[in-house]
Design a protein around this motif. Sequence first.
Motif, PDB file in Angstrom:
ATOM      1  N   ARG A   1     -59.716  66.860  85.401  1.00  0.00           N
ATOM      2  CA  ARG A   1     -60.637  66.959  86.952  1.00  0.00           C
ATOM      3  C   ARG A   1     -60.485  68.343  86.173  1.00  0.00           C
ATOM      4  O   ARG A   1     -59.869  68.874  85.593  1.00  0.00           O
ATOM      5  CB  ARG A   1     -58.637  66.580  87.303  1.00  0.00           C
ATOM      6  CG  ARG A   1     -58.474  67.597  89.026  1.00  0.00           C
ATOM      7  CD  ARG A   1     -57.117  66.903  89.351  1.00  0.00           C
ATOM      8  NE  ARG A   1     -57.968  65.845  90.104  1.00  0.00           N
ATOM      9  CZ  ARG A   1     -58.038  65.205  91.174  1.00  0.00           C
ATOM     10  NH1 ARG A   1     -58.881  65.922  91.698  1.00  0.00           N
ATOM     11  NH2 ARG A   1     -57.805  64.049  91.049  1.00  0.00           N
ATOM     12  N   GLY A   2     -61.372  69.122  87.632  1.00  0.00           N
ATOM     13  CA  GLY A   2     -61.946  70.469  87.080  1.00  0.00           C
ATOM     14  C   GLY A   2     -63.039  70.288  86.230  1.00  0.00           C
ATOM     15  O   GLY A   2     -63.207  71.840  86.054  1.00  0.00           O
ATOM     16  N   ALA A   3     -63.179  69.625  85.503  1.00  0.00           N
ATOM     17  CA  ALA A   3     -64.648  69.979  83.992  1.00  0.00           C
ATOM     18  C   ALA A   3     -65.934  69.815  84.806  1.00  0.00           C
ATOM     19  O   ALA A   3     -65.796  69.830  85.914  1.00  0.00           O
ATOM     20  CB  ALA A   3     -64.351  68.110  83.687  1.00  0.00           C
ATOM     21  N   ARG A   4     -66.844  71.057  84.187  1.00  0.00           N
ATOM     22  CA  ARG A   4     -68.572  70.679  83.903  1.00  0.00           C
ATOM     23  C   ARG A   4     -68.866  69.942  83.234  1.00  0.00           C
ATOM     24  O   ARG A   4     -68.192  69.981  82.293  1.00  0.00           O
ATOM     25  CB  ARG A   4     -68.578  72.148  84.140  1.00  0.00           C
ATOM     26  CG  ARG A   4     -67.861  73.060  85.181  1.00  0.00           C
ATOM     27  CD  ARG A   4     -67.895  75.101  84.567  1.00  0.00           C
ATOM     28  NE  ARG A   4     -69.654  75.522  85.289  1.00  0.00           N
ATOM     29  CZ  ARG A   4     -70.409  75.894  85.531  1.00  0.00           C
ATOM     30  NH1 ARG A   4     -69.370  75.182  87.108  1.00  0.00           N
ATOM     31  NH2 ARG A   4     -71.368  76.026  86.125  1.00  0.00           N
ATOM     32  N   VAL A   5     -69.196  69.424  84.304  1.00  0.00           N
ATOM     33  CA  VAL A   5     -69.817  67.901  82.909  1.00  0.00           C
ATOM     34  C   VAL A   5     -71.510  67.815  83.075  1.00  0.00           C
ATOM     35  O   VAL A   5     -72.417  68.046  84.021  1.00  0.00           O
ATOM     36  CB  VAL A   5     -69.376  66.600  83.551  1.00  0.00           C
ATOM     37  CG1 VAL A   5     -69.781  65.003  83.110  1.00  0.00           C
ATOM     38  CG2 VAL A   5     -68.469  66.657  83.989  1.00  0.00           C
ATOM     39  N   ALA A   6     -71.557  67.431  82.183  1.00  0.00           N
ATOM     40  CA  ALA A   6     -73.245  67.137  81.915  1.00  0.00           C
ATOM     41  C   ALA A   6     -73.605  66.137  81.097  1.00  0.00           C
ATOM     42  O   ALA A   6     -73.110  65.091  80.791  1.00  0.00           O
ATOM     43  CB  ALA A   6     -73.426  67.865  80.280  1.00  0.00           C
TER      44      ALA A   6
ATOM     45  N   THR B   1     -78.005  74.815  78.819  1.00  0.00           N
ATOM     46  CA  THR B   1     -77.932  76.031  78.737  1.00  0.00           C
ATOM     47  C   THR B   1     -75.814  76.274  78.387  1.00  0.00           C
ATOM     48  O   THR B   1     -75.300  75.908  79.031  1.00  0.00           O
ATOM     49  CB  THR B   1     -78.210  77.289  79.479  1.00  0.00           C
ATOM     50  OG1 THR B   1     -77.702  77.102  80.739  1.00  0.00           O
ATOM     51  CG2 THR B   1     -79.781  76.520  79.794  1.00  0.00           C
ATOM     52  N   HIS B   2     -76.171  77.631  77.963  1.00  0.00           N
ATOM     53  CA  HIS B   2     -74.809  78.270  77.359  1.00  0.00           C
ATOM     54  C   HIS B   2     -74.616  79.327  79.014  1.00  0.00           C
ATOM     55  O   HIS B   2     -73.175  78.657  78.993  1.00  0.00           O
ATOM     56  CB  HIS B   2     -75.085  79.548  76.361  1.00  0.00           C
ATOM     57  CG  HIS B   2     -74.684  78.927  75.099  1.00  0.00           C
ATOM     58  ND1 HIS B   2     -73.882  78.013  74.527  1.00  0.00           N
ATOM     59  CD2 HIS B   2     -76.038  78.914  74.098  1.00  0.00           C
ATOM     60  CE1 HIS B   2     -74.396  78.432  73.195  1.00  0.00           C
ATOM     61  NE2 HIS B   2     -75.874  78.558  72.581  1.00  0.00           N
ATOM     62  N   GLU B   3     -75.105  79.574  79.546  1.00  0.00           N
ATOM     63  CA  GLU B   3     -74.812  79.996  81.426  1.00  0.00           C
ATOM     64  C   GLU B   3     -74.066  78.790  81.693  1.00  0.00           C
ATOM     65  O   GLU B   3     -73.908  79.052  82.817  1.00  0.00           O
ATOM     66  CB  GLU B   3     -75.827  80.237  81.829  1.00  0.00           C
ATOM     67  CG  GLU B   3     -76.649  81.814  80.959  1.00  0.00           C
ATOM     68  CD  GLU B   3     -77.233  82.130  79.487  1.00  0.00           C
ATOM     69  OE1 GLU B   3     -76.902  82.488  78.958  1.00  0.00           O
ATOM     70  OE2 GLU B   3     -77.948  80.257  79.458  1.00  0.00           O
ATOM     71  N   ASP B   4     -74.791  77.537  82.180  1.00  0.00           N
ATOM     72  CA  ASP B   4     -74.154  76.251  82.555  1.00  0.00           C
ATOM     73  C   ASP B   4     -72.410  75.831  82.542  1.00  0.00           C
ATOM     74  O   ASP B   4     -71.467  75.711  83.219  1.00  0.00           O
ATOM     75  CB  ASP B   4     -74.728  75.367  82.195  1.00  0.00           C
ATOM     76  CG  ASP B   4     -76.017  75.484  82.110  1.00  0.00           C
ATOM     77  OD1 ASP B   4     -76.263  75.543  83.674  1.00  0.00           O
ATOM     78  OD2 ASP B   4     -76.584  74.275  81.551  1.00  0.00           O
ATOM     79  N   LYS B   5     -71.524  76.520  81.114  1.00  0.00           N
ATOM     80  CA  LYS B   5     -69.824  76.936  80.988  1.00  0.00           C
ATOM     81  C   LYS B   5     -70.140  75.284  81.150  1.00  0.00           C
ATOM     82  O   LYS B   5     -68.871  75.183  81.599  1.00  0.00           O
ATOM     83  CB  LYS B   5     -69.610  77.417  81.886  1.00  0.00           C
ATOM     84  CG  LYS B   5     -70.006  79.293  81.746  1.00  0.00           C
ATOM     85  CD  LYS B   5     -69.477  80.014  82.244  1.00  0.00           C
ATOM     86  CE  LYS B   5     -69.502  81.317  81.812  1.00  0.00           C
ATOM     87  NZ  LYS B   5     -69.449  82.341  82.991  1.00  0.00           N
TER      88      LYS B   5
END
Length: 229
Positions: free
Chosen positions: A14-19, A79-83
Amino acid sequence: MNLRLNTLAQMVDRGARVADIGTDHAYLPIALVQSGKIDYAIASDIAQGPLDNARDDIAQAGLEKQIDVRLGAGLVTITHEDKIDTVVIAGMGGKLMVEILTAAWQNDFQFKTLVLEPNVGEPGVRKWLVDHNYQVVAEDLIEEAGHTYELIKAIQVETPVKLSKAEIFFGPLILQTKNPVFYQKWQGQLAYHQKLLVNLNKAKNKDTEHIKQIEQEITMIEEELNDQS
């Protein structure tokens, strides 16, 4: 979503930033955002056609602000900015999966959580995880539409977690549960291995290394199938 995608979704924190790499229709990120489990995802694919499908489905769901659509191979779209802290790669061969992860690693892209579903070559994926300080924290072996799938969740750790040869081959947590699909899969694999061994031994120019490998795998499979503990 089908059982495979639902099981992958359950492995995402939960709350992850996913690719989602190789997203196809973006069913997974759409479901994760719609459920409120995550707020942001990147849907990435190497092919324009699937990406167009993803873009259409995301638009239909009204999630264009929460799911970015990107065209490119593997993790080069990130990108690194995507976190991004969680990468999902599903439905491709383990060898390609390892190549994608290695290329990202070499470019200083390391992700806290990996949710993976290789459709072949699972031991190679687990070996990569061990070699790069990931610990397998969840696994599932499911059957759907006549196919079996091994799903792996791993997190980055400071201290390497070693796996035995059998754990690399079958999956450390899959070995602990040995659900009915385990016996279904490996009884079929045992028959395949035995037939392969016969054919290898019939060859004029015998590949002794391959023969030895298959013999070892047959022994491991038989041991696990016979161990009902």
